[in-house]
Design a protein around this motif. Structure first.
Motif, short mmCIF file in Angstrom:
data_model
loop_
_atom_site.label_atom_id
_atom_site.label_comp_id
_atom_site.label_asym_id
_atom_site.label_seq_id
_atom_site.Cartn_x
_atom_site.Cartn_y
_atom_site.Cartn_z
N LEU A 123 46.49 19.13 -1.74
CA LEU A 123 45.33 19.98 -1.45
C LEU A 123 45.26 21.08 -2.50
O LEU A 123 46.28 21.61 -2.93
CB LEU A 123 45.44 20.58 -0.06
CG LEU A 123 45.54 19.57 1.11
CD1 LEU A 123 45.94 20.29 2.40
CD2 LEU A 123 44.23 18.83 1.30
N GLU A 124 44.04 21.44 -2.89
CA GLU A 124 43.86 22.42 -3.96
C GLU A 124 43.42 23.76 -3.40
O GLU A 124 42.72 23.84 -2.39
CB GLU A 124 42.83 21.91 -4.97
CG GLU A 124 42.76 22.76 -6.25
CD GLU A 124 41.78 22.21 -7.27
OE1 GLU A 124 41.82 22.68 -8.43
OE2 GLU A 124 40.97 21.32 -6.91
N GLY A 125 43.86 24.82 -4.10
CA GLY A 125 43.46 26.15 -3.69
C GLY A 125 43.75 27.17 -4.78
O GLY A 125 43.89 26.82 -5.96
N GLU A 126 43.84 28.42 -4.36
CA GLU A 126 44.06 29.53 -5.30
C GLU A 126 45.23 30.37 -4.81
O GLU A 126 45.38 30.59 -3.61
CB GLU A 126 42.79 30.38 -5.36
CG GLU A 126 42.87 31.56 -6.31
CD GLU A 126 41.57 32.36 -6.32
OE1 GLU A 126 41.57 33.47 -5.74
OE2 GLU A 126 40.58 31.87 -6.89
N VAL A 127 46.08 30.80 -5.75
CA VAL A 127 47.23 31.63 -5.39
C VAL A 127 46.70 32.97 -4.87
O VAL A 127 46.07 33.73 -5.58
CB VAL A 127 48.17 31.85 -6.59
CG1 VAL A 127 49.33 32.77 -6.18
CG2 VAL A 127 48.72 30.52 -7.09
#
Length: 379
Positions: free
Chosen positions: A318-322
């Motif tokens: 799954l992709e996201g942002e720190v």
């Protein structure tokens, strides 16, 4: 041989259907007026077991301990010790002893006199008392401090005096109510192992009440997680951590990520879970979850990998942002805000001093995990 977590010792009488519990709570309820502190609770504890009652304040764990000690009587139900019903038996006639968080040492007495106090009350001869006190002082490594008063000792030493006094009478069961709460973190960690060694050496049954998860996980053979006067799960530390039976237990012990969704497909061992945003998760530990069930997939932070690129071999990614970063020395904890808004916690061991191309705030990142890395919870 495969095991759910590490095995500390070959001791598991609860797995033997022929084994008889040493302590048995049978449908025990305790009410104080309109308040129910313990609600129809049944629980088995075995001889020589180090058992922990773990829960938040007000969950009923101390009330349970006090009923076993005889300071409270159940409103209904039975408490059995080695087959004997304890109802009506006063505390001083029960083969148990209790060590309190405050230690309750006599300030005007020396260490050896504190340890000898209960033995004198029982009418033991002076020669036998002297021999038993010497034995206890050696056991807790306080021979050099025998003539000191409690105020001349450190917190850890006072704790050991209280422990020696508690076991000097050779009770069948030792009850410990938040025994390490007054110690600082480092001393508490050291004392946990001392208590474990002492329990093994004495061969006693220990029942400890604590709200400290790490303390229970370190010392106990099994843990009972309590909430609102009920037992939510009883299992070994590894089973509690790796295979919680509910969202409550998963969230109470350690850190956990919960992915809510429904079971879209189900095979014999695996399932595909679809989240509210359409994200797909393939899992292997699906338990009793049936197709169409609303479930939560629980996974611990250390089971999640984090990287700047999508791993080619990842089944679940799954992709996201720190969103945030915590450097803790031995590990770094990343909080990643996924594109559907959920924040996921991932922890990485700092095995190397130098990190190539480290992730930082606002970087795009991928989290990934194996299908067998977590468990599916239906409640």
């Amino acid at each position: 041989m495969k095991s759910l977590g590490s095995i500390r010792r070959d001791f598991a009488p609860w797995s033997d259907p022929q084994a008889k519990p040493y302590i048995r709570f049978e449908n025990v309820t305790k009410r104080f007026g309109d308040f129910t502190a313990v609600n129809n609770l049944s629980l088995s504890i075995y001889e020589r077991e180090f058992f922990a009652l773990l829960g938040a304040s007000g969950c009923g764990k101390s009330t349970l301990l006090r009923m076993l000690a005889g300071f409270e009587e159940p409103t209904s139900g039975k408490i059995l010790l080695d087959g004997q019903d304890l109802r009506g038996i006063p505390p001083y006639r029960r083969p148990v002893n209790m060590m309190f968080q405050s230690y309750a040492l006599f300030p005007h007495m020396s260490v050896e006199k504190n340890i000898a106090f209960g033995l004198k009350q029982e009418g033991m001869s002076k020669a036998d008392i002297d021999r038993r006190v010497a034995e206890m002082l050696k056991l807790v490594k306080l021979e050099r401090f025998a003539s000191r008063k409690p105020h001349q000792l450190s917190g850890g030493q006072r704790q050991r005096v209280a422990l020696a006094r508690s076991v000097a009478k050779r009770p069948k069961v030792l009850l410990l109510d938040e025994p390490l709460g007054a110690l600082d973190k480092k001393l508490r960690e050291e004392t946990q192992f001392e208590l474990m060694d002492l329990q093994q050496e004495l061969g006693l049954t220990f029942v400890v009440v604590t709200h400290d998860q790490e303390e229970a996980m370190t010392m106990a053979d099994r843990i009972a997680i309590m909430d609102k006067g009920e037992v939510m799960q009883v299992a070994t530390p590894a089973e509690i951590y790796e295979a919680p039976n509910s969202r409550f237990v998963a969230g109470f012990v350690g850190n956990v990520n919960l992915f809510e969704g429904s079971v879209a497909e189900r095979t014999e061992n695996s399932a595909r879970i679809t989240g509210g945003s359409g994200a797909q998760i393939l899992v292997e530990n699906a338990g009793e979850a049936a197709k169409g069930n609303d479930v939560a997939f629980a996974i611990r932070p250390e089971k999640i990998r984090i990287s700047s690129r999508k791993p080619q071999d990842a089944v679940n990614a799954l992709e996201g942002e720190v969103y945030d970063i915590a450097y803790l020395g031995d590990m770094t904890v990343y909080y990643v805000k996924l594109d559907d808004g959920q924040i996921v916690r991932a922890s990485m061991l700092n095995a190397a001093r130098i990190v190539d191309d480290p992730l930082t705030w606002s970087d795009r990142a991928w989290i990934s995990f194996r299908p067998d890395a977590g468990v599916v919870l239906t409640r």
